[in-house]
Each structure stands twice: as C-alpha cells, then as structure tokens.
Design a protein around this motif. Structure first.
Motif, short mmCIF file in Angstrom:
data_model
loop_
_atom_site.label_atom_id
_atom_site.label_comp_id
_atom_site.label_asym_id
_atom_site.label_seq_id
_atom_site.Cartn_x
_atom_site.Cartn_y
_atom_site.Cartn_z
N ILE A 69 0.90 21.36 94.48
CA ILE A 69 1.07 21.10 95.43
C ILE A 69 1.24 22.98 95.90
O ILE A 69 2.24 23.87 94.32
CB ILE A 69 2.70 20.51 95.30
CG1 ILE A 69 3.51 20.24 96.66
CG2 ILE A 69 3.50 21.00 94.76
CD1 ILE A 69 4.08 19.34 97.27
N GLU A 70 1.29 23.23 97.05
CA GLU A 70 1.19 24.76 96.82
C GLU A 70 2.89 24.97 97.60
O GLU A 70 3.66 23.85 98.71
CB GLU A 70 0.90 25.11 97.97
CG GLU A 70 -1.02 24.80 97.62
CD GLU A 70 -2.05 26.01 97.59
OE1 GLU A 70 -1.14 27.23 97.64
OE2 GLU A 70 -2.99 25.66 98.08
N TYR A 102 2.14 19.34 90.60
CA TYR A 102 1.76 20.51 89.59
C TYR A 102 1.94 21.47 90.46
O TYR A 102 1.72 21.75 91.00
CB TYR A 102 0.94 20.13 88.30
CG TYR A 102 -0.23 20.85 88.56
CD1 TYR A 102 -1.25 19.82 89.48
CD2 TYR A 102 -0.97 21.98 88.97
CE1 TYR A 102 -2.25 20.41 89.07
CE2 TYR A 102 -2.17 22.40 89.03
CZ TYR A 102 -3.05 21.86 89.50
OH TYR A 102 -4.21 21.75 90.50
N THR A 103 2.93 22.74 89.81
CA THR A 103 2.52 24.04 90.76
C THR A 103 2.44 25.10 89.92
O THR A 103 2.22 24.86 88.41
CB THR A 103 4.10 24.02 91.12
OG1 THR A 103 5.13 24.36 89.83
CG2 THR A 103 4.79 23.33 92.02
#
Lengths: 335, 335
Positions: A69-70, A102-103
C-alpha cells in the motif's frame, strides 16, 4: 446463493467444537482418528471443500497474498491504487484468498520486507503495483522462486513474468482522437519527464494519434514536468503564453489536468483539457478523463496468480494474451 | 536508523540457512539444540528481539490484525477510510504488526467472515471501522473474547470496548463558529437522516454553536438527506428558493457540500459552504472543510490494540481518555 458454510456449520454438523474442526484442518495429528473422520465427512457433506481452510489442508498453502500500500501523494492519483486494492480484495475473497498489506519506503526496503514477510508468514504470492525498467524487486522474487504478478508490465521484456496492465497509450490516443474529431489541430501534451515506462507510454499514445491524423506532435507542444496540480498549472500557463498556443491539452494525469484547467481559467482562454484516471476529482470538476478498468485489472491479477498457484498452465497460457486491458474515455464538460 | 535486521541477517550471523532460522522461530523442536542456541544467540546479539517473528515466538501471537475494506461509494467520502487504512498499515508496521484485509456485504456477512478468518488464520485482533447503535459485530467479538478496537465510538456506552474517534460535533461547531465570525446569522445545516451516530453528532455541533452564539438552529434551516452530490444540490436548491434563504451552509460531508456549491452557482447566489472530511475533491475545488486526523486515529487504534495484546493495562488506562481526537477546519475560498 446457498448459505455460507463456515467452520461453525461444520462443527455443528460433526457435533464437535470449532477448535476441533480447526485442529483437523491445521494440526490433524492431535485429533483422534474417528473424530477426524467425522469432521472430514461433514466438510465433504457440506461442500466446504472449496473453502480456503480445506484447500489449505489439501495444498499446504496459506491462501494469503501480499500487496504493498503506497503513501498517497497529492491525494488525487493515489485513489487509483486504492481502487485497485478494493478490487483485489474482492477478487481474492471470491477466489478463497486473503490480502495482507505492507508498506515500503523504496525498492531496497521493499525487498527487505519480502524477506521478513516470507520468513514470518507462509505467503503464497505477491502482487506488485507499478513497474519500471529493470525492476530489482521482480528479479529478487523470481530468483527465490516466489510467485508474483505485477499490475504494470515488465517494460524490458513482456515474457518476463505474469502481469496485467492497462494500455495507457491507447487511452491518450483516444483522448487525442476525441479532440481531433472536435476540430482541434494544435493539441499539446503535458506529461512526466521521459524515462518512466508509464509516462513514456502515455506520451506515445498522443504522438501516435497526432501522426495518424497527419498532425505534427511538435516538441513545442510536448511538455515534461513532475506530477502535481501546481506543476500542471505552471506548464500549461507557459504553453498558453507561447506564440502559437495549443487549443487543447492532453494530460498524463488528473492532477496535471486540474492544474491545466486552472491555467486556462486564469488566462481567460477556451482550451479543451483531458486528464487520466477518472478520479473522483475529475467527476467533481467535469474533467474529461481516461478511465482504467481497475476492478478488471485486479481480478486479472488474482486469476493469473490462482492459475499459477494451482499449476494450471493451460489456463495461464490462455490468459496471458488479453491481459493488456483497454481504458475508456469518459467525456465531460472540459473537452 | 540502524540497518534493518532481517531473517537473512540472523541466518548469516549464525551461519545457518534462512529456513533454519525460520524453523527456530516456528518449529523449534525440529532444530538441533546447538543450532537453535546459535540462532537464538544471533537473534539476541543483533537486537532482532523486537522483531515480529521473535516476538511471535515469545508470545505465541501472529502479529496479524484484520480490517475491513469497504466498497467506495461515490468515490469522494471513500477516501477517508482509505487514508485511515494507509495510516493503520504504517502504524502496524512500526509496532511489528501486519494488516490483513477482508470485505463484507453487511453485519451478518461480516460476522461469518470473522468466524472464517479466526479459524483459518491465527489473527490477534480486529480493527472495525464505522460503528452504530447496538453494533452486533462488537457483541459477537466480545462474546468470544476476541480483541478488537473500533474507529468510531460505541454510541450506547463509551465504556463498552476500546475505541478511537474524531469529535465530529466539534468539527461542525468549528465550521459554524467560523461562519458566525464572518458575519453570517442564517446558517443552514445539510446532513444525513436522523438516527446514525456520526450524522447526529455532526448535526449536534452545528446546533450547539448556533445556540452558543444566541442564534436559533431552526428546523427550517436543518435538512436531512442521504449522502451524495445530487442530494446535496437538491436540498440546497430547496433552501435557496425558500422565503428566508440561508447565507451559509454547513454540510455533513464533502459530497453534500459539493452539491450545495453547484446549487449556489446555479442560483447565482453568494452563499458560503463548508464540507466535512477535507477530501482531495475539497482541495481541488477550494471547499472549506473539516479535516479528520486520520493518521493519528489509525496510530491510536494500533496503540490501544498493542497495549491490550501486551496486557499493559496501565498504558490502556492512561490512553483511553484522550482517544476522542479533535478535527481542524481547513479554510479555503468557499467559506
């Protein structure tokens, strides 16, 4: 639709606790043989077989896929990946998978995160968003035999790995054709600096449509800028103050287009403007924009992954062709 | 920041394979005692102790939390929960947790999904978004001893469970105060039908600020409608055509406010309008709007969960007070 069969339904049918059903699925050796048999019979009778947990028992897979996920940037273009994520979660649930987020701060951090995720959870696969030339992430995953699909094509070699993408060049070509059909001849392009796969592709669509109509995609009409409303406004203002200003502008994003609209308004000019991504902002301000089929792209990613994880090469071979999806032009007041 | 310690770093330091490290963390009984000791020493030496995997080994927890992702509705208000999700993923990563997504068509489907998720994955906790009177989901989870936190307060009883919320009434009161300070006296409110916790709260803030200024929150100025741009336009148009039309409108969402702006423009009137949520659309069209501290709310949810999972009741007791966060008013051209 039939009533949803859950662990509780199975437990009730087999007259055992939910924990026992869970044990049969996850640690069968701790369950007495007759109990185990009763639970498996209930699973069979209730058609629980297609459920993830039962599948996991058969396949040894976690039915868990991870996607990054941005951080949203200006909040306009970020909505595209959010819509993709919604579509992916829906498609995954239908296929019996779940999505883990996740980032990552950059490619190196993303690879460290893969390593961490793979050792902490039994992930089946990754969905990568955004690809660029010589992507180090896909190399890392491929070298370790980790299954993945990218939303965004491998620009160097389309055969490199599984991917789904939207034909951006076709989108900007549609927009340009639409402007040409409305009588425009001096049609400018506002896009990102050369070198990014996605940006170059969108620029190429404008240039191609211009040439196909016998028009010159002149360098004077082709502007490069980082993305953003202020950047779009600045570059469009420049173009409008030029000697032979364009009568229409094709933009590589809704952010740039929104800035261009502001420059047009400030100059008191009448210039048609198109954007890219059909964001909520485009709908709100009446901006004509290219719309990506994001739910379809997400479903395509999940389809490819599920076929690959099932080792269904026939399905894969069949599907790999049409995975370059066509966008559509949503016409509103701005062009 | 120190270099990130991963399973690979530990493996290299202990001169074993990544698989062996993973085995030590997940199935220690399959690893020879001296190897296990060497890996644990490496974990200790490298400070890998705070990492999720090592923590998981200590606590028996999965470090995995689940959150629902909602279908976006008109694409404007949906951005709020997306921003919350980004914040939650960031906060979770920092705290050593990961986020799993799920979708659900309604409360009953959501409960069936809890059941499925809890039996298929060893989830530590749930984050629920949106709460309403007599929420059946929180009752289901509480009855089963599953840890959870809600973004949105339990409207019936603030002591019921862990929650984080934003003070919506304070937000609409700020907006109303801002309009009063600018000289407005006939200030209308456009909000949702009575009965929803969030909607009633936002209406209450407008009414309170009006009364505090000695003004009447008259029923003729208080309109109820389902959310949406078209709905906002219709209701605002009605108000503007009335006998004593308002000179300003406080709206419960940016969608309603955007519709109100269109009605104002169509009527050729000069009426100030405020929205709620400070969405990208508000920024794009210059709409004054109430901004929720979503990253802070997400971090608050993660904080509460981590304290609860760690059994840190002192931290919980300390934190439960200030979890009603204050929004801010972002002033732009529209008011």
């Amino acid at each position: 639709m039939a009533e949803k069969v859950t662990i509780s339904t199975v437990a009730q049918h087999a007259q055992v606790s939910r924990q026992t059903v869970s044990n049969v699925l996850n640690s069968p050796d701790v369950v007495r043989e007759d109990t185990r048999r009763r639970v498996l019979d209930a699973i069979e009778a209730l058609g629980y077989r297609t459920n993830r947990a039962a599948r996991q028992m058969r396949t040894g897979r976690s039915q868990l896929i991870a996607v990054r996920i941005e951080p949203t940037r200006d909040g306009i273009n970020g909505s595209v990946l959010d819509r993709f994520l919604h579509g992916l979660t829906d498609a995954a649930a239908t296929a019996g998978y779940r999505v883990m987020l996740y980032t990552a701060a950059g490619p190196a951090d993303e690879i460290a995160t893969y390593d961490d995720l793979l050792s902490s959870y039994e992930l089946d696969a990754f969905v990568l968003t955004g690809t660029d030339h010589g992507d180090v992430r896909t190399e890392w995953l491929a070298a370790r035999g980790v299954q993945f699909v990218t939303f965004g094509r491998p620009w160097d070699n389309p055969e490199r790995h599984l991917w789904v993408d939207v034909d951006g060049a076709s989108g900007t070509a549609h927009a340009t054709d639409h402007l040409i059909a409305a009588g425009h001849r001096r049609i400018g392009f506002i896009g990102w600096p050369a070198g990014s796969g996605v940006g170059d592709d969108r620029r190429a669509g404008w240039a191609r449509a211009m040439r196909d109509a016998g028009l010159e995609p002149a360098a004077a009409l082709d502007r490069q800028t980082p993305d953003g409303i202020a950047q779009g406004e600045s570059v469009a203002g420049d173009l409008l103050r030029g000697d032979a200003p364009p009568t229409a502008l094709v933009c590589a994003s809704d952010s740039l287009a929104l800035g261009a609209l502001q420059a047009v308004r400030a100059a008191g000019a009448t210039v048609a403007v198109t954007g890219f991504d059909d964001t909520p902002v485009a709908r709100a301000v009446g901006l004509t924009s290219v719309s990506q089929p994001l739910a379809e792209a997400a479903a395509g990613c999940m389809d490819l992954l599920a076929s690959a994880l099932d080792g269904d090469h026939a399905a894969l071979g069949h599907r790999i062709g049409p995975m370059l999806l066509q966008p559509t032009l949503v016409v509103r007041q701005s062009a």
